[in-house]
Every structure is written in C-alpha cells, then in structure tokens.
Design a protein around this motif. Structure first.
Motif: not given
Ligand code: ADE
Length: 255
Positions: A94, A96, A99, A102, A148, A151-152
C-alpha cells in the motif's frame, strides 16, 4: 454523499474501533464518511456456518471458500465503481498514491481474511485488488483494514484541520519528512538547530529539504533511489526542452 467504507469480516465489532475516536471519529459523526460491516459468518454454510475449508493440494491451515466470500460481497450491494480490496501479506505494498486514489473516489470495499487466505478464483473473478500494509504477518486483515481506512479518511475534505499538513508530509513528494522541534529551545541540555530560530524562511526551507533528503537516504534507500531517478528524469526533460527551444530558434535563422 459521504465516503463509504464497507468491510467484510468475521469480526464486525472491530469496526470502526479506533476510527470512532479523534479526527476520524468526528468525521464519522458528521457524516463525512460511513463505515458498514458485513459479517462473513452469516454467509457460512451448514449448521456451523463454515466459511472455510482445507486447501486443495494439502498443507496447513484453512482457506475461505469462494462461494461464501462471494455471497458476502453480493450482500453488501456495494457500488460497482468502488474498488474492492483484499488485505493480505501477499498483496502489493500500500502506498500513499493508492491512499490518495481511494480517498478521491466514492469509497472502498475491504475484505479481511483470516486463516491461510481466500480462494484465489474468487479474487480473480471479482477483480479484487490485493494489498499489503507491510512485510510482516498480522493475525488477520482487520487491523490492516483499519490502517488503510485511517490513511484514507484523514485525506477526505474537511477532516484535517490544516490542509497544509496534508501536503507537507512524508511521501507527498517521495521523501520522508524533515524532523520537528518545539519549545523549550533547550531541553535536557539539547538545543534546537539554530537555523530554526533564525526567522530566515529561505534558510529554514533549505535546511528542511536537506534533512528530508538525508533522512530518506539513510532510512529508505528504496525511496531515495526512486527520488533520484525522478529528479534526473525531470532534469533531462528540462535540458531536452531547452535544446528543442534552441533548435526552434536556429530554424528561424534565415539561411
Ligand atoms: N493480513 C495479514 N498480514 C497482513 C499484512 N501485512 N498486510 C495486509 N493484510 C494482512
């Protein structure tokens, strides 16, 4: 329309978990994002609601059945435009950039595995992205899903107090961030770097850039090589552009 997180899991009570607190929690309360869960167990088979079976070819552990995973996915009635992500140490790392992608869309649909994993046919047939949050093995995908989502959500409009803190942070330009200092100016005999007290904004920016580069070179040779390559590419493009401009100029000279 709020940003929609849907999580297929055997442990729905783990959500929103820590994301019900602090910035993400406030954003959840304010309807900036929503967090729905789908209990995989409810789609299990037989009296014991079995979700898994032994692996074809033998070996340790159990594998989540494709029919069970598919029934759970169908039950979420998630928008077909929402990316479906399976959290697994076998996934691509994963980043940035993922992120940001998404967070810019309508939401994510996350599938949390337990046991040995999920039947590969289901993942392929339903176009599921496989994502890992690092080179270590967790006991299940739930904590990875929380990472995840965290971060989003912090990137969603209005969630972070200062928009600037989203721009000037590690990874936004491929480098790790420079170090930070605050009061007192001398703590336990340790002084703050003098330049930060100088009020000279150009010198401070230069110092921070140098520190970001030094930290990245020392701690993340992978990011450092990629950053150098990008920098060289940009320089070549700039020199190429200038050379072309020269050529255009030359052509204009009457012969
Ligand atoms: N599930 C177990 N380990 C994981 C990891 N490192 N990343 C994502 N999902 C996982």
């Amino acid at each position: 329309m709020s940003w929609q997180a849907t999580v297929v899991t055997l442990f729905p009570e783990m959500f929103p978990g820590p994301l019900g607190q602090s910035l993400a929690g406030r954003a959840l309360e304010n309807g900036v994002w929503s967090c729905r869960t789908e209990d995989l167990r409810e789609h299990g088979l037989g009296r014991h609601r079995a979700v898994d079976d032994t692996p074809f070819g033998g070996g340790a552990g159990m594998v989540i059945r494709p029919d069970v995973a598919d029934a759970a996915l169908a039950a979420t009635q998630a928008d077909a435009n929402i990316p479906c992500v399976y959290l697994t140490p076998r996934g691509r790392p994963l980043t940035q950039a993922d992120v940001r992608r998404y967070a810019a869309g309508p939401g994510v649909m996350l599938l949390c595995g337990r046991f040995e994993g999920v039947d590969e046919r289901f993942l392929q047939a339903r176009g599921v992205e496989q994502v890992s949050i690092g080179d270590y093995v967790l006991s299940g995908g739930e904590t990875a899903a929380l990472v995840l989502l965290d971060a989003c959500v912090r990137l969603l409009p209005g969630v972070m107090g200062s928009e600037q803190s989203g721009v000037e942070e590690s990874f936004s330009d491929g480098l790790l961030e420079y170090p930070h200092y605050t009061r007192p100016a001398v703590w336990d005999g340790h002084e703050v770097p003098e330049v930060l007290l100088s009020g000279n904004h150009a010198a401070i920016a230069q110092w921070r850039q140098a520190k970001a580069e030094e930290t990245t070179r020392e701690r993340r040779p992978d990011l450092w090589s990629a950053w150098l390559a990008r920098k060289n590419e940009n320089r070549t493009a700039a020199v190429g552009g200038a050379a072309q401009a020269d050529l255009r100029g030359l052509r204009r000279i009457p012969t």
